[in-house]
Structure formats: C-alpha cells, structure tokens
Design a protein around this motif. Structure first.
Motif, mmCIF file in Angstrom:
data_model
loop_
_atom_site.group_PDB
_atom_site.id
_atom_site.type_symbol
_atom_site.label_atom_id
_atom_site.label_comp_id
_atom_site.label_asym_id
_atom_site.label_seq_id
_atom_site.Cartn_x
_atom_site.Cartn_y
_atom_site.Cartn_z
ATOM 1 N N ALA A 94 0.833 -1.206 0.000
ATOM 2 C CA ALA A 94 0.000 0.000 0.000
ATOM 3 C C ALA A 94 0.869 1.258 0.000
ATOM 4 O O ALA A 94 0.533 2.260 -0.648
ATOM 5 C CB ALA A 94 -0.923 -0.005 1.216
ATOM 6 N N LEU A 95 1.984 1.213 0.713
ATOM 7 C CA LEU A 95 2.909 2.343 0.731
ATOM 8 C C LEU A 95 3.452 2.624 -0.669
ATOM 9 O O LEU A 95 3.537 3.781 -1.097
ATOM 10 C CB LEU A 95 4.060 2.045 1.697
ATOM 11 C CG LEU A 95 5.255 3.005 1.681
ATOM 12 C CD1 LEU A 95 4.817 4.432 1.982
ATOM 13 C CD2 LEU A 95 6.315 2.547 2.688
ATOM 14 N N VAL A 96 3.808 1.579 -1.394
ATOM 15 C CA VAL A 96 4.316 1.756 -2.759
ATOM 16 C C VAL A 96 3.257 2.410 -3.643
ATOM 17 O O VAL A 96 3.553 3.324 -4.431
ATOM 18 C CB VAL A 96 4.760 0.399 -3.345
ATOM 19 C CG1 VAL A 96 5.150 0.549 -4.811
ATOM 20 C CG2 VAL A 96 5.927 -0.169 -2.544
ATOM 21 N N LEU A 97 2.016 1.974 -3.512
ATOM 22 C CA LEU A 97 0.937 2.562 -4.307
ATOM 23 C C LEU A 97 0.730 4.034 -3.950
ATOM 24 O O LEU A 97 0.519 4.877 -4.833
ATOM 25 C CB LEU A 97 -0.357 1.776 -4.084
ATOM 26 C CG LEU A 97 -0.346 0.323 -4.577
ATOM 27 C CD1 LEU A 97 -1.650 -0.377 -4.208
ATOM 28 C CD2 LEU A 97 -0.118 0.264 -6.083
ATOM 29 N N LEU A 98 0.798 4.354 -2.660
ATOM 30 C CA LEU A 98 0.642 5.748 -2.240
ATOM 31 C C LEU A 98 1.787 6.622 -2.744
ATOM 32 O O LEU A 98 1.578 7.787 -3.097
ATOM 33 C CB LEU A 98 0.559 5.834 -0.717
ATOM 34 C CG LEU A 98 -0.798 5.542 -0.078
ATOM 35 C CD1 LEU A 98 -0.708 5.681 1.434
ATOM 36 C CD2 LEU A 98 -1.868 6.484 -0.620
ATOM 37 N N LEU A 99 3.001 6.071 -2.780
ATOM 38 C CA LEU A 99 4.131 6.831 -3.312
ATOM 39 C C LEU A 99 3.911 7.171 -4.786
ATOM 40 O O LEU A 99 4.199 8.289 -5.232
ATOM 41 C CB LEU A 99 5.428 6.037 -3.146
ATOM 42 C CG LEU A 99 6.037 6.001 -1.747
ATOM 43 C CD1 LEU A 99 7.235 5.057 -1.711
ATOM 44 C CD2 LEU A 99 6.463 7.401 -1.307
ATOM 45 N N GLY A 100 3.410 6.211 -5.556
ATOM 46 C CA GLY A 100 3.114 6.480 -6.954
ATOM 47 C C GLY A 100 2.045 7.546 -7.112
ATOM 48 O O GLY A 100 2.149 8.440 -7.960
ATOM 49 N N LEU A 101 1.014 7.478 -6.270
ATOM 50 C CA LEU A 101 -0.056 8.477 -6.316
ATOM 51 C C LEU A 101 0.469 9.854 -5.929
ATOM 52 O O LEU A 101 0.144 10.864 -6.574
ATOM 53 C CB LEU A 101 -1.187 8.052 -5.378
ATOM 54 C CG LEU A 101 -2.413 8.971 -5.315
ATOM 55 C CD1 LEU A 101 -3.095 9.042 -6.672
ATOM 56 C CD2 LEU A 101 -3.388 8.482 -4.244
ATOM 57 N N LEU A 102 1.296 9.909 -4.887
ATOM 58 C CA LEU A 102 1.835 11.187 -4.429
ATOM 59 C C LEU A 102 2.746 11.814 -5.476
ATOM 60 O O LEU A 102 2.730 13.036 -5.681
ATOM 61 C CB LEU A 102 2.599 10.986 -3.119
ATOM 62 C CG LEU A 102 3.233 12.237 -2.496
ATOM 63 C CD1 LEU A 102 2.175 13.293 -2.218
ATOM 64 C CD2 LEU A 102 3.980 11.880 -1.217
ATOM 65 N N ALA A 103 3.544 10.989 -6.163
ATOM 66 C CA ALA A 103 4.436 11.508 -7.203
ATOM 67 C C ALA A 103 3.639 12.211 -8.298
ATOM 68 O O ALA A 103 4.050 13.258 -8.815
ATOM 69 C CB ALA A 103 5.272 10.376 -7.793
ATOM 70 N N GLY A 104 2.484 11.651 -8.657
ATOM 71 C CA GLY A 104 1.653 12.281 -9.669
ATOM 72 C C GLY A 104 0.918 13.502 -9.158
ATOM 73 O O GLY A 104 0.844 14.535 -9.833
ATOM 74 N N LEU A 105 0.387 13.416 -7.935
ATOM 75 C CA LEU A 105 -0.395 14.523 -7.386
ATOM 76 C C LEU A 105 0.457 15.750 -7.092
ATOM 77 O O LEU A 105 -0.021 16.882 -7.203
ATOM 78 C CB LEU A 105 -1.103 14.073 -6.106
ATOM 79 C CG LEU A 105 -2.299 13.137 -6.273
ATOM 80 C CD1 LEU A 105 -2.842 12.736 -4.912
ATOM 81 C CD2 LEU A 105 -3.390 13.804 -7.105
ATOM 82 N N ALA A 106 1.714 15.546 -6.701
ATOM 83 C CA ALA A 106 2.567 16.684 -6.329
ATOM 84 C C ALA A 106 2.683 17.677 -7.473
ATOM 85 O O ALA A 106 2.615 18.895 -7.267
ATOM 86 C CB ALA A 106 3.948 16.187 -5.906
ATOM 87 N N GLY A 107 2.857 17.175 -8.692
ATOM 88 C CA GLY A 107 2.958 18.071 -9.836
ATOM 89 C C GLY A 107 1.621 18.647 -10.256
ATOM 90 O O GLY A 107 1.523 19.827 -10.611
ATOM 91 N N LEU A 108 0.570 17.832 -10.198
ATOM 92 C CA LEU A 108 -0.746 18.293 -10.635
ATOM 93 C C LEU A 108 -1.337 19.346 -9.702
ATOM 94 O O LEU A 108 -1.995 20.291 -10.147
ATOM 95 C CB LEU A 108 -1.705 17.099 -10.730
ATOM 96 C CG LEU A 108 -1.427 16.083 -11.844
ATOM 97 C CD1 LEU A 108 -2.378 14.902 -11.729
ATOM 98 C CD2 LEU A 108 -1.569 16.742 -13.212
ATOM 99 N N LEU A 109 -1.096 19.193 -8.401
ATOM 100 C CA LEU A 109 -1.710 20.089 -7.425
ATOM 101 C C LEU A 109 -0.900 21.351 -7.166
ATOM 102 O O LEU A 109 -1.422 22.316 -6.598
ATOM 103 C CB LEU A 109 -1.919 19.349 -6.099
ATOM 104 C CG LEU A 109 -2.884 18.166 -6.129
ATOM 105 C CD1 LEU A 109 -2.969 17.523 -4.751
ATOM 106 C CD2 LEU A 109 -4.269 18.600 -6.595
ATOM 107 N N ALA A 110 0.375 21.355 -7.564
ATOM 108 C CA ALA A 110 1.247 22.492 -7.242
ATOM 109 C C ALA A 110 0.692 23.833 -7.717
ATOM 110 O O ALA A 110 0.670 24.804 -6.944
ATOM 111 C CB ALA A 110 2.646 22.252 -7.801
#
Length: 472
Positions: A352-368
């Motif tokens: 689950a941590l690995v999946l969250l890391l992938g999600l966070l990597a994408g969201l960080a750029g989109l939400l900035a």
C-alpha cells in the motif's frame, strides 16, 4: 510597475533603511511585492506589457559550479509558461542570462523558452541578442509582427548588440561587436530553435542542457560524466562553465558517507565477536534476507524524504519551510505508524505504501499550481495532509521487522540479528541521502520516488510469509 522581490531582507531594505535612497517605495508608479516569483505568477490576475526576469545571479559563483546542486523553480519550463501567461495581448517576456564558452546557460534558457512555447515556432516568437557577457531573450506569446521585428532590430543595432536569433536575421548584424572566431551562439540557437527532434539535440550536446522542469529544477547543473577527466584536470585552474566541480563534490561526499557508515555504524557491530558469531549461526540465507530487508527500507526512507523536501520547496516557497514541514510531518506520521504497526498487516502495508508513493508523485505536480494560489498556512496544511498517509505507512516496515527479530516469532527472522539489522538500516540511511540527491540531479524527483517504491517492493518480497498476519 510591479516589482516582485522574493528576498525578505532586500524588500525590507527597500521599504525601510534604503527607502529614501531607492525611492521605489514612495513612487506612486511602483508597487513592491514580497513574494516568490512562481507564487506571484500563479496568483496574479493582472496582465503586463513587459515581464522581465532580472539577472540577479553573480557570474563567478555560477561559472564555478557553486549553484550546481541548487534547485531553482523560477527557471523551469512550467515557470516560463506562467510568466508568458502574465503577458498581455502584445506583452513580452524578457530574460537575461550569462554567456559561457562553449554555450551552456544560453542554450538551456532558449530550451526553456522553446519548450514553454509548445507547438508555436520559436523563430516567430523570439528575438535574442548578446553583449560580451550576457544574452537577452525577448519572447512574445503571439507571433512578432514585421514592424515589431524591425523596431527590435533597429534598437539592437543602435545599442551595439550582436544579433543571435530573430524572425529575420541580417548577416551583417551577427558577430559584429563582441567578436568571436565564429558566431557560435547564433549557430547553436538557430539549430535548437529549428531542430525537428529537440530531445536528440539536447542529448548530443557536450553539456547537459535539457530544459529543467518542476520535477528536475536544476538549471545550473550542466555536468555529464564524460567531462570528468577534463573537470579533474582543470580544478583550481579555470572556471567550469558546466559546473562539473559542483557535481563531483557530491561524489566525494558519497565516498565520505560510505566510509563514515562503515566505520561508525557497521564496524562497531562487526568488531564484536558475539555479533559475528550470531551472523554465522544465522546462516547465509537468513542473514542475507534480514540484512537485505533492513538495508532496503533504510535506503527507501531517505529517498522519499529527500525527494519530498525538494519537491515541496516550490509549494512552500523556501527550503527551510519545506524541510521543517516535510521532515516534521514524516517523522510524526511514521512514529504513529510504528506505534500502530502491531495491528497493521506487514506485507500489505508495504505494498500500500508503494501505491501511495506512486499516487503522491503524480499529485505533487498536478496540485502544485493550485496550491501556489493559497496562503502559506493552507499550503503547509495541504502538504502535511498529502504526505501524512505515506509517512504513516513508512513507520511500519522497520517496527515490524525489529519486532519480528526480537520475538523470534517469525520463520526466517533471528533475534540474534537485531544488532546487524540496526547497523544495516543505519548505514543505509547515512548513504541514501547523498544517493537520493545525486539521483534527483540526474533523473528528477519522480524517478527517486520510483526508486524508493522499488526498494520497498524488495523489502516486501523479503518479509516472511507469516509476517503478513497481524500480531496480537
């Protein structure tokens, strides 16, 4: 006129001690703003006739490689796109940078402009001219008209600059005043602006000049490994236009970290006869599994921490604020995760941590972009909310692993290996911060987070099958 000054001390000087000397604060035509450039560009609804990114960096620190390791979110493709949005219908963006020989900074700046323009042909939107030490780009979001081009060329000629790039390029205006053996800046600028495959152009050039992005915002990093012999040969003799000596400082730091980890973390365990005997009794398979698990999670933790600190400097506006927010949130959340770990399934938590890391990597750029428009307290709260779930799960692997070793309740885990587990994890943590910084410079923050995810998957594969069950 609106002056955006990100440095608080400079802003305070202009509105305080140097108020009378500068006269800016009392000029009704001037508005002084203390704000990060990207934050202002994202928030502002105004449109300007001229948006100028002033050349405030000193020449020698740049050319010596002092800024190689520094992220600069004001000089990325996304940044230039935001500056172009500030331009009115007939507005222009003006950027001035230092010249080096061979060209490096000038080509990277042009690359930023070309990528920010997207499908629009650069030759129709850009005029560039140079002096002896600087190059200036005038960029118009809409195509330059023949009349505008003619006025710019007349001004360049009158002010005795050398033309580098324009919709029309009279040969007599090239390489006239600050003469070179050949008009190399002009030739390379035209080649880049008209290249059918810009990625191939960047890859073939002798320096690293690919335009920085928010995921890899290192404008002053020009180093390629092929330059290593020349950099070493010329250290202390001349300036390095590609900042090679700055990058090699990280290589030296990595070697130091490896030695420090070996001497101060691993050696105290390895020198104890009892601990060495425990390693032999555990057997090669069990020892390799245990040490591999704790090494992987030690490397991964700092990979995540370093990448998120640097990634959220853009959103939070200052490295100190980003460091305090990210490290504080991760440590608090991972501490809570360690406390909750007895009730969380071991291997599924890591997956689950690995999946969250992938999600966070994408969201960080989109939400900035959206986060930049918020007040600082709300930005801090948003960053904490984004990384807290990741931090919570990051606290599980170490606590569950040490718990399983200490109890000796899980096949494949031996209590006598607890000191070795601490040494492997601690040694990996010492080294991984430097490795993460080098990887971010070379590949970007998303690949670093992907590397962390891969390491956590390795750790998940090394957990014993019974470790996935919750302990009571």
């Amino acid at each position: 006129m609106t002056v955006v000054e990100p440095n608080r001390l400079v802003h305070e000087a202009l509105t305080g001690d140097l108020r009378a000397w500068s006269g800016l604060a009392d000029d009704s035509r001037v508005r002084l703003e203390h704000e990060q450039l990207r934050t202002f560009a994202q928030r502002s609804e105004e449109r300007f006739d001229i948006v100028e990114l002033a050349l405030a960096d000193n020449y020698r620190p740049i050319s010596s490689g002092a800024f190689t390791l520094t992220e600069d979110y004001a000089l990325t493709v996304e940044a230039v796109e935001s500056y172009l949005r500030l331009c009115g219908d007939d507005g222009v963006l003006v950027l001035t940078r230092w010249l080096q020989s061979p060209p490096s900074e000038s080509l990277r700046t042009l690359g930023l402009v070309v990528e920010a323009l997207g499908e629009r042909p650069a030759l129709a939107h850009v005029v560039a001219f140079r002096s002896f030490q600087t190059i200036t780009f005038v960029v118009k979001p809409s195509p330059l008209t023949p009349e505008e081009t003619a006025r710019l060329l007349e001004a360049i000629d009158r002010l005795r600059y050398d033309l580098v790039l324009a919709p029309e390029m009279p040969p007599e205006m090239l390489n006239r005043y600050a003469r070179l053996e050949r008009p190399i800046d002009h030739e390379l600028a035209v080649a880049l602006a008209t290249a059918p495959d810009r990625a191939a152009f960047y890859a073939a050039y002798e320096f690293e000049i690919a335009p920085p992005t928010d995921d890899r915002p290192f404008f002053f990093h020009f180093f390629r490994w092929e330059q290593t012999p020349e950099v070493i040969e010329n250290l202390g003799r001349r300036w390095q236009p590609f900042g090679g000596s700055g990058y090699l400082a990280l290589v030296a730091l990595l070697l130091f970290a490896l030695v420090a980890a070996a001497v101060f973390v691993v050696a105290p365990v390895a020198l104890r006869a009892g601990f060495r005997a425990a390693l032999r009794r555990a057997g090669a398979r069990r020892a390799a599994r245990t040490l591999g698990y704790f090494t992987a999670i030690g490397l991964a933790f700092l990979f995540v921490e370093v990448a998120l600190i640097q990634r959220f400097i853009l959103v939070l506006g200052h490295p100190t604020v980003a460091f305090a927010t990210v490290v504080g949130a991760l440590l608090l959340a991972s501490g809570l995760g360690s406390w909750l770990s007895p009730w969380l399934p071991w291997r599924p938590a890591i997956v689950a941590l690995v999946l969250l890391l992938g999600l966070l990597a994408g969201l960080a750029g989109l939400l900035a972009p959206g986060l930049l428009a918020l007040p600082l307290p709300l930005r801090v709260a948003a960053v904490v909310a984004l990384i807290a779930p990741v931090g919570l799960l990051m606290g599980v692997p170490f606590a569950r692993g040490i718990g399983a070793l200490g109890e000796g309740s899980v096949p494949g885990m031996d209590a006598t290996l607890v000191p070795w587990a601490w040494a492997a994890n601690g040694g990996a943590s010492v080294v991984s911060g430097v490795v993460a910084a080098m990887a971010a410079l070379s590949f970007g923050f998303t690949p670093v987070l992907a590397g962390a995810g891969a390491l956590y998957l390795v750790a998940a594969a090394l957990t014993p099958p019974r470790g996935s069950a919750a302990r009571t």
